[in-house]
Each structure stands twice: as structure tokens, then as C-alpha cells.
Design a protein around this motif. Sequence first.
Motif, mmCIF file in Angstrom:
data_model
loop_
_atom_site.group_PDB
_atom_site.id
_atom_site.type_symbol
_atom_site.label_atom_id
_atom_site.label_comp_id
_atom_site.label_asym_id
_atom_site.label_seq_id
_atom_site.Cartn_x
_atom_site.Cartn_y
_atom_site.Cartn_z
ATOM 1 N N LEU A 1 -37.524 -23.459 -51.497
ATOM 2 C CA LEU A 1 -38.476 -23.208 -52.577
ATOM 3 C C LEU A 1 -38.328 -21.750 -52.968
ATOM 4 C CD1 LEU A 1 -41.044 -23.921 -54.302
ATOM 5 C CD2 LEU A 1 -42.379 -23.066 -52.366
ATOM 6 N N VAL A 2 -37.998 -21.502 -54.219
ATOM 7 C CA VAL A 2 -37.875 -20.134 -54.730
ATOM 8 C C VAL A 2 -39.154 -19.808 -55.489
ATOM 9 C CG1 VAL A 2 -36.541 -18.576 -56.184
ATOM 10 C CG2 VAL A 2 -35.378 -20.355 -54.872
ATOM 11 N N THR A 3 -39.863 -18.779 -55.042
ATOM 12 C CA THR A 3 -41.144 -18.457 -55.662
ATOM 13 C C THR A 3 -40.951 -18.012 -57.111
ATOM 14 O OG1 THR A 3 -41.003 -16.265 -54.640
ATOM 15 C CG2 THR A 3 -42.337 -17.925 -53.515
ATOM 16 N N ARG A 4 -41.982 -18.256 -57.917
ATOM 17 C CA ARG A 4 -41.822 -18.110 -59.362
ATOM 18 C C ARG A 4 -41.506 -16.676 -59.786
ATOM 19 N NH1 ARG A 4 -47.657 -18.321 -59.439
ATOM 20 N NH2 ARG A 4 -48.485 -16.468 -60.516
ATOM 21 N N ASP A 5 -41.859 -15.686 -58.974
ATOM 22 C CA ASP A 5 -41.572 -14.302 -59.345
ATOM 23 C C ASP A 5 -40.074 -14.017 -59.395
ATOM 24 O OD1 ASP A 5 -42.092 -14.626 -56.374
ATOM 25 O OD2 ASP A 5 -41.130 -12.660 -56.358
ATOM 26 N N GLU A 6 -39.258 -14.868 -58.756
ATOM 27 C CA GLU A 6 -37.809 -14.671 -58.762
ATOM 28 C C GLU A 6 -37.124 -15.384 -59.922
ATOM 29 O OE1 GLU A 6 -35.573 -15.069 -55.247
ATOM 30 O OE2 GLU A 6 -36.971 -13.946 -53.991
ATOM 31 N N ILE A 7 -37.867 -16.212 -60.637
ATOM 32 C CA ILE A 7 -37.306 -16.947 -61.779
ATOM 33 C C ILE A 7 -37.969 -16.422 -63.046
ATOM 34 C CG2 ILE A 7 -36.914 -19.211 -62.807
ATOM 35 C CD1 ILE A 7 -35.442 -18.753 -60.155
ATOM 36 N N ALA A 8 -37.301 -15.485 -63.690
ATOM 37 C CA ALA A 8 -37.906 -14.819 -64.845
ATOM 38 C C ALA A 8 -38.164 -15.787 -65.989
ATOM 39 C CB ALA A 8 -36.997 -13.681 -65.314
#
Length: 284
Positions: free
Chosen positions: A185-192
Motif C-alpha cells: 500500500l503506497v500512501t497517498r502523499d507519495e502519489i501526486a
Amino acid sequence: MKLVRYGRLGHEKPGMIDAEGKLRDLSSIIDDIGPTQLSDKSLAKLARIKPANLPLVRGKPRYGVPVSGIGKIVAIGLNYADHAKESGMRIPTEPIVFMKAITCLNGPNDEVMLPKEVTKADWEVELGVVIGAKAQYVSERQALSYIAGYCVVNDVSERAFQAERGGTWDKGKGCDTFGPVGPWLVTRDEIANPQRLNLWLDVNGERRQTGNTRTMIFPVAKLVSYVSRFMTLMPGDVIATGTPPGVGMGMQPPQFLAPGDEMRLGIDGLGEQHQQVIAYRKSR
């Protein structure tokens, strides 16, 4: 952050992927990665941890579904215009919503098991959205703030069950192992921008699907807002946002999965999955 759950099926431990791609053990900090760990407050607390201070996990353990306690899997059909075209269907004017049974959940590299009577098993790489806060009637403007993070989903489908057996799509979507999620799970702060992600899928080493989330008919914010009008979205719920073109059903002639086939798929920044297809067996 990249959060994972690793270990034997049913006995997974929480972990974190560090900047060098190494797995770190989080079990001294949290018991699991589930709904209570997905709030902004909880994720901010985890973000303050220095991965170098966490134990390094040796070897190559199995990765499980990166979130435990998933309450529901909401999936979106025909959300890429070119996929709708290859399926011979009209571009929808509203999102097509169906459900995948939570019993289909599968680790990202676990075997995909074909059900009995299978004739048209298919692949679908999709962007998965993991909800982090209770969402009811949320606006599109606020929708992305309800997301904890993103992940890769393979929406494995049995087309004959889906389209030729009457009723809804659900029966062709919820078979055991038909929902690989992860690896992390990649937290949303890493997906601009979730609308600028490349997706791809290979079968037996040959490229089948290539796409980008910018060609979605209904973008992520629209989907979260739309679905929240019809059902309450809870922390841990997953939305599978649709697939780009290149599925087996759309090939000429159509091609479908068989035991021994291998799928490999991925999304920019979200990692890769790899599954071997096997025949039905009673116990997993």
C-alpha cells in the motif's frame, strides 16, 4: 510510505519498505495494517518512524494483501474508453459498479486458481484505491482526502460466468484467488496525481495490457464521490478503478488463461505482481 504485510497466509506481520527497497518489520510498533491504521493521524505517526531503526527482514518472505480487515471490494467496469471499445460496449454515462467477494482476496504473488467449469478466465490490471476514512456523500473536491493509499489490483475474471450465466457480473469476479492485491500500500502523499500512472500486464512474457490512468472515463475523485452516494465507504474498503485495453476477451481471436500460464503486472510507483495460474483444487 510503502506498507506491507508479509509471512504465511493468515499469519502475516506488518512491515515497511525502506528507501533502498528493503523490508523492515513493523510488528514492534503496530499489530497489523488494518482499518484502524489507515487514518491520517495513524499514518502520520508511522511516517515519523525512521526505517533504519526497524529490524531488517532477511530472505524473501511471501507478501500478503497489504491491508487486513477489508470490508468490501467495489469494482468499476468499462472505465477506460478504449477498453469499452474492445469489449464492444458503449461508453457508460455513469460508472458501472459491481462487487468482488472478499473471499477472492489473494496475495500479490500467490497462485491464481481457476474455478470448476472455467472456460474464459481473463486478466485485468487495475489501480486500487484503499479508503482511509468513513465516506458518505463526499464531494469530488474532497474525495482524494478520504483515500489512505493506492495499490495494484488484478481483477481476474471468468467471462462466461460474468456475461453468459445471467444476472450480475459479480459471479464472474468473486471466485477464490481472483483478487490479488499488493505488493504494498503506497500512501497517498507519495502519489501526486493518481491520473498520471502507467499500467501494464504480461502473460507468459508477452505484453497484453498497456495503459495510463489519464484515459479513465471517470477519474479517481469522481469514483470515490460517486460510490459514496450509494454505499458508505469504510476504512480498509478497496475500489478497483477499471482496466485499460488488452484483456483476453478483446483479442482476435479471444485468448484466455489456462493452468501453467504466468501473469506479471504493475503500476508506476506501486510495485509489481506475479502469479502462476493453476487448476482448481479443493483446499488452498
